[in-house]
Design an enzyme around this catalytic site. Structure first.
Site, PDB file in Angstrom:
ATOM      1  N   GLU A 170       0.816  -1.224   0.000  1.00 55.27           N
ATOM      2  CA  GLU A 170       0.000   0.000   0.000  1.00 55.27           C
ATOM      3  C   GLU A 170       0.851   1.276   0.000  1.00 55.27           C
ATOM      4  O   GLU A 170       0.633   2.181   0.804  1.00 55.27           O
ATOM      5  CB  GLU A 170      -0.958  -0.008   1.200  1.00 55.27           C
ATOM      6  CG  GLU A 170      -1.909  -1.189   1.182  1.00 55.27           C
ATOM      7  CD  GLU A 170      -2.824  -1.250   2.404  1.00 55.27           C
ATOM      8  OE1 GLU A 170      -2.786  -0.304   3.223  1.00 55.27           O
ATOM      9  OE2 GLU A 170      -3.566  -2.246   2.542  1.00 55.27           O
ATOM     10  N   ASN A 216       2.083  -5.252  -3.073  1.00 56.94           N
ATOM     11  CA  ASN A 216       0.703  -5.581  -2.712  1.00 56.94           C
ATOM     12  C   ASN A 216      -0.094  -4.308  -2.452  1.00 56.94           C
ATOM     13  O   ASN A 216       0.377  -3.396  -1.775  1.00 56.94           O
ATOM     14  CB  ASN A 216       0.716  -6.452  -1.441  1.00 56.94           C
ATOM     15  CG  ASN A 216      -0.618  -7.076  -1.126  1.00 56.94           C
ATOM     16  OD1 ASN A 216      -1.209  -7.750  -1.959  1.00 56.94           O
ATOM     17  ND2 ASN A 216      -1.100  -6.884   0.091  1.00 56.94           N
ATOM     18  N   HIS A 258     -10.292  -6.478  -1.641  1.00 55.74           N
ATOM     19  CA  HIS A 258     -11.301  -6.111  -0.638  1.00 55.74           C
ATOM     20  C   HIS A 258     -12.437  -5.362  -1.359  1.00 55.74           C
ATOM     21  O   HIS A 258     -12.261  -4.221  -1.774  1.00 55.74           O
ATOM     22  CB  HIS A 258     -10.695  -5.205   0.430  1.00 55.74           C
ATOM     23  CG  HIS A 258      -9.676  -5.878   1.293  1.00 55.74           C
ATOM     24  ND1 HIS A 258      -9.986  -6.950   2.111  1.00 55.74           N
ATOM     25  CD2 HIS A 258      -8.346  -5.626   1.483  1.00 55.74           C
ATOM     26  CE1 HIS A 258      -8.891  -7.327   2.767  1.00 55.74           C
ATOM     27  NE2 HIS A 258      -7.891  -6.544   2.397  1.00 55.74           N
ATOM     28  N   GLU A 289      -6.008 -10.857  -0.527  1.00 54.78           N
ATOM     29  CA  GLU A 289      -6.761 -10.564   0.698  1.00 54.78           C
ATOM     30  C   GLU A 289      -8.260 -10.474   0.402  1.00 54.78           C
ATOM     31  O   GLU A 289      -8.950  -9.573   0.878  1.00 54.78           O
ATOM     32  CB  GLU A 289      -6.279  -9.233   1.315  1.00 54.78           C
ATOM     33  CG  GLU A 289      -4.801  -9.164   1.583  1.00 54.78           C
ATOM     34  CD  GLU A 289      -4.368  -7.863   2.244  1.00 54.78           C
ATOM     35  OE1 GLU A 289      -5.218  -7.179   2.861  1.00 54.78           O
ATOM     36  OE2 GLU A 289      -3.167  -7.525   2.145  1.00 54.78           O
ATOM     37  N   ASP A 291     -12.091 -10.449   0.288  1.00 57.53           N
ATOM     38  CA  ASP A 291     -13.351 -10.568   1.010  1.00 57.53           C
ATOM     39  C   ASP A 291     -14.330  -9.584   0.379  1.00 57.53           C
ATOM     40  O   ASP A 291     -13.932  -8.673  -0.341  1.00 57.53           O
ATOM     41  CB  ASP A 291     -13.217 -10.339   2.525  1.00 57.53           C
ATOM     42  CG  ASP A 291     -12.500  -9.056   2.897  1.00 57.53           C
ATOM     43  OD1 ASP A 291     -12.525  -8.084   2.115  1.00 57.53           O
ATOM     44  OD2 ASP A 291     -11.901  -9.006   3.991  1.00 57.53           O
TER      45      ASP A 291
END
Length: 397
Positions: A170, A216, A258, A289, A291
């Site tokens: 990030e 990432n 996400h 990651e 979701d």
């Protein structure tokens, strides 16, 4: 708050033995056509289906189902928090390896691959580091040396045990930040400048010549305007292209995935295009990651089916888009969900205004949701000519 009675999904019986391909499985187990776990079905394609692991849940003697699902359903694992800097070195010069080592031992025992998360991030830093910079007791030269030492120490400890490292996490701002023009953000950029990104990859490579080294980030699932000034995916694409041109040993880009059902999100073609464009640079890709959260309206919390069912369907559709795109790109190596059960999801604790949840593949009672069945069906029915074997990357020197 439990939503089990509405979330639990029925078992879907699928006659699959006749349609399963015979691509060899790895990660410690040969392919068994009778094994319908996500782990086994993913490995038919050479795709590692993984999960982030909560060490507290892993250690809970009263929660054996958590450990069983981690073991049986997934071929790779990521430490959710145990490998972050504040967890590893809460006191300067004194490392606490216990939780991270337990994740490593669990993966080895289960025949799973490991994603290391994370070496360099502006969040979850130890207070001794941030306070030291703030009060001037750690200057720029010392900070750079501290970062180098941290990367070297952590990567060296797990040398040969980590498949993919999230080296830098990030580093890029969002269009809604101030200023809105995309830029390198956060603690490390502020104090060391953007050159820390290349340094981090070089230091990680020196410590482990064989691990795959990833950048990432979130909100890079698809390209938008194509202008690096306001298109984060384009900014990241151009950043990693420039790193490669300078000989920086970066091997892959991780898209976190996400998502939220309240947003428009993307279709499979948009996401596949983004993966393809990173692959054209010679990079591996991964979803790291995943979701898909939903707003917990009063109706959802009251258990109203008209409120819950559309969110479960929208969640499944978003998991489906990301997985389809990953399957379609041979350089997409792994598909990792950020926790697999609503019982241990980070989402409700982070998104509370308005409250959000329902983000994972299983409900709070470990019952598979529609999203789980959709992911499973994608893995079962995928195959040539649109889904081909994975391309195995070689770590860059």
């Amino acid at each position: 708050m439990l939503l089990r009675r509405w979330i639990a999904a029925g078992v879907v019986a699928v006659a699959t033995v006749g349609v399963l391909s015979t691509v060899p499985a790895t990660a410690g187990r040969p392919h068994d056509p009778a094994d319908q776990s996500l782990r086994a079905l993913g490995l038919r394609h050479g795709l590692y289906v993984g999960t982030a692991v909560d060490t507290a849940a892993l250690d809970d003697p009263d929660d054996p189902r958590y450990r069983e699902i981690v073991r049986d359903e997934f071929s790779s694992v990521t430490a959710e928090n145990a490998m972050k800097w504040e967890s590893l070195e809460p006191t300067r010069g004194r490392y606490d390896w216990a939780a991270a080592d337990k994740i490593v031992a669990t993966a080895q025992r289960n025949g799973q691959r490991l994603r290391g998360h994370v070496l360099v991030w502006h969040n979850q830093l130890p207070t001794w580091l941030t306070d030291g910079v703030a009060d001037g007791s750690i200057d720029k030269a010392q900070l750079r040396q501290i970062l180098r030492q941290h990367i070297t120490t952590v990567v060296s400890r797990y040398r040969g045990k980590i498949w993919q490292w999230d080296v830098v996490n990030e580093a890029v701002s969002d269009p809604w930040d101030d200023p809105p023009t995309l830029h390198y953000k956060g603690f490390w950029a502020q104090h060391l400048g953007p050159g820390y990104v290349a340094d981090a990859f070089r230091w990680a490579r020196a410590a482990d010549p064989k691990a795959l080294l990833f950048y990432n980030d979130y909100n890079i699932e698809a390209f938008g305007s194509g202008d690096p000034a306001d298109d984060k995916t384009q900014f990241v694409h151009d950043m990693v292209r420039d790193l490669l041109a300078r000989g920086v040993p970066i091997d892959g880009v991780g898209s976190q995935g996400h998502l939220g059902t309240q947003y428009g999100n993307f279709d499979t073609f948009q996401v596949a295009d983004a993966l393809r464009r990173f692959a054209k640079l010679g990079l591996a890709t991964a979803f790291t990651e995943v979701d898909v959260r939903s707003q917990l309206t009063e109706g959802v919390r009251a258990g109203v089916p008209d409120e819950i069912n559309p969110r479960l369907q929208a969640s499944a559709a978003n998991f489906h888009v990301l997985l389809q795109a990953c399957l379609a790109e041979p350089r997409c190596l792994s598909f990792t969900v950020w926790g697999f059960t609503d019982r241990h999801s980070w989402v409700p604790g982070w998104f509370d205004d308005p409250p959000e949840g329902l983000a994972t593949l299983y409900d709070e009672n470990y019952q598979p949701k529609r999203a789980y069945q959709t992911v499973k069906a994608d893995l079962i029915f995928a195959g040539p000519p649109y889904v081909l074997p994975r391309v195995t990357p070689r770590p860059r020197r």
